[in-house]
Design a protein around this motif. Structure first.
Motif, short mmCIF file in Angstrom:
data_model
loop_
_atom_site.label_atom_id
_atom_site.label_comp_id
_atom_site.label_asym_id
_atom_site.label_seq_id
_atom_site.Cartn_x
_atom_site.Cartn_y
_atom_site.Cartn_z
N ASP A 18 66.99 14.97 -35.61
CA ASP A 18 68.28 14.61 -35.02
C ASP A 18 68.13 13.40 -34.09
O ASP A 18 68.93 12.46 -34.14
CB ASP A 18 68.88 15.78 -34.24
CG ASP A 18 69.34 16.91 -35.13
OD1 ASP A 18 69.49 16.68 -36.35
OD2 ASP A 18 69.53 18.03 -34.60
N THR A 19 67.09 13.44 -33.26
CA THR A 19 66.84 12.32 -32.33
C THR A 19 66.52 11.04 -33.09
O THR A 19 67.02 9.97 -32.77
CB THR A 19 65.70 12.68 -31.37
OG1 THR A 19 66.02 13.90 -30.69
CG2 THR A 19 65.47 11.58 -30.35
N ALA A 20 65.68 11.15 -34.11
CA ALA A 20 65.30 9.98 -34.90
C ALA A 20 66.51 9.41 -35.62
O ALA A 20 66.69 8.19 -35.69
CB ALA A 20 64.21 10.36 -35.90
N THR A 21 67.36 10.26 -36.16
CA THR A 21 68.57 9.81 -36.85
C THR A 21 69.50 9.07 -35.89
O THR A 21 70.06 8.03 -36.24
CB THR A 21 69.30 11.01 -37.48
OG1 THR A 21 68.41 11.68 -38.37
CG2 THR A 21 70.53 10.57 -38.23
N LYS A 22 69.65 9.59 -34.69
CA LYS A 22 70.49 8.93 -33.69
C LYS A 22 69.92 7.56 -33.31
O LYS A 22 70.64 6.57 -33.21
CB LYS A 22 70.64 9.79 -32.44
CG LYS A 22 71.51 11.00 -32.65
CD LYS A 22 71.55 11.87 -31.40
CE LYS A 22 72.30 13.15 -31.65
NZ LYS A 22 72.27 14.06 -30.50
N VAL A 27 70.13 1.62 -33.57
CA VAL A 27 69.49 0.34 -33.93
C VAL A 27 70.29 -0.35 -35.03
O VAL A 27 70.50 -1.57 -34.99
CB VAL A 27 68.03 0.58 -34.38
CG1 VAL A 27 67.44 -0.66 -35.01
CG2 VAL A 27 67.18 1.02 -33.18
N GLY A 28 70.79 0.40 -35.99
CA GLY A 28 71.60 -0.17 -37.06
C GLY A 28 72.90 -0.77 -36.54
O GLY A 28 73.29 -1.87 -36.95
N VAL A 29 73.56 -0.09 -35.65
CA VAL A 29 74.82 -0.59 -35.09
C VAL A 29 74.56 -1.85 -34.27
O VAL A 29 75.29 -2.84 -34.39
CB VAL A 29 75.51 0.50 -34.24
CG1 VAL A 29 76.65 -0.08 -33.42
CG2 VAL A 29 76.00 1.63 -35.13
N VAL A 30 73.53 -1.84 -33.44
CA VAL A 30 73.20 -3.02 -32.63
C VAL A 30 72.86 -4.20 -33.55
O VAL A 30 73.33 -5.33 -33.33
CB VAL A 30 72.04 -2.72 -31.66
CG1 VAL A 30 71.51 -3.99 -31.02
CG2 VAL A 30 72.49 -1.74 -30.60
N GLY A 31 72.10 -3.95 -34.59
CA GLY A 31 71.76 -5.02 -35.54
C GLY A 31 73.00 -5.57 -36.22
O GLY A 31 73.13 -6.78 -36.42
N ALA A 32 73.91 -4.70 -36.59
CA ALA A 32 75.14 -5.14 -37.25
C ALA A 32 75.99 -6.00 -36.31
O ALA A 32 76.55 -7.02 -36.70
CB ALA A 32 75.93 -3.94 -37.74
N VAL A 33 76.10 -5.59 -35.06
CA VAL A 33 76.88 -6.34 -34.09
C VAL A 33 76.25 -7.72 -33.84
O VAL A 33 76.95 -8.73 -33.82
CB VAL A 33 77.02 -5.55 -32.76
CG1 VAL A 33 77.58 -6.42 -31.65
CG2 VAL A 33 77.88 -4.33 -32.97
N VAL A 34 74.94 -7.76 -33.68
CA VAL A 34 74.26 -9.04 -33.47
C VAL A 34 74.44 -9.94 -34.69
O VAL A 34 74.73 -11.13 -34.55
CB VAL A 34 72.75 -8.81 -33.17
CG1 VAL A 34 71.97 -10.11 -33.24
CG2 VAL A 34 72.59 -8.16 -31.81
N GLY A 35 74.30 -9.40 -35.88
CA GLY A 35 74.50 -10.18 -37.10
C GLY A 35 75.91 -10.71 -37.21
O GLY A 35 76.13 -11.87 -37.59
N LEU A 36 76.89 -9.88 -36.89
CA LEU A 36 78.29 -10.31 -36.94
C LEU A 36 78.56 -11.43 -35.94
O LEU A 36 79.21 -12.43 -36.27
CB LEU A 36 79.21 -9.12 -36.67
CG LEU A 36 80.71 -9.40 -36.69
CD1 LEU A 36 81.14 -9.86 -38.07
CD2 LEU A 36 81.49 -8.18 -36.26
N LEU A 37 78.06 -11.29 -34.72
CA LEU A 37 78.26 -12.33 -33.71
C LEU A 37 77.58 -13.64 -34.12
O LEU A 37 78.13 -14.73 -33.92
CB LEU A 37 77.75 -11.86 -32.35
CG LEU A 37 78.56 -10.74 -31.70
CD1 LEU A 37 77.88 -10.28 -30.42
CD2 LEU A 37 79.99 -11.17 -31.43
#
Length: 80
Positions: A18-22, A27-37
């Motif tokens: 559960d912790t690893a999945t979170k 990390v995926g969300v942060v990467g997506a936001v950085v890529g979008l910006l």
């Protein structure tokens, strides 16, 4: 007693997953936001076409020269 140890280990594994999945999700969300910006920021820059500066060494922006070549040559010769 053995069954309690097995259940505890299963609970630990489940909690770890559960912790690893979170963490992976964050990390995926942060990467997506950085890529979008980055994508939005890079799209706003317009690449200027350059040309050899007539009568000078170096290059100038073609659009500026094409918009007003008369002033370019006037400035080149130092006339006011």
């Amino acid at each position: 007693m053995n069954s309690n140890k097995i259940k505890n280990k299963e609970d630990e594994k489940s909690e770890f997953c559960d912790t690893a999945t979170k963490a992976i999700g964050i990390v995926g969300v942060v990467g997506a936001v950085v890529g979008l910006l980055w994508w939005i920021g890079s799209g706003s820059k317009r690449e200027e076409k350059m040309m050899k500066a007539p009568g000078r060494d170096g290059y100038i922006v073609r659009r500026d020269f094409e918009n007003n070549p008369k002033d370019y040559f006037k400035d080149l010769r130092g006339k006011k």
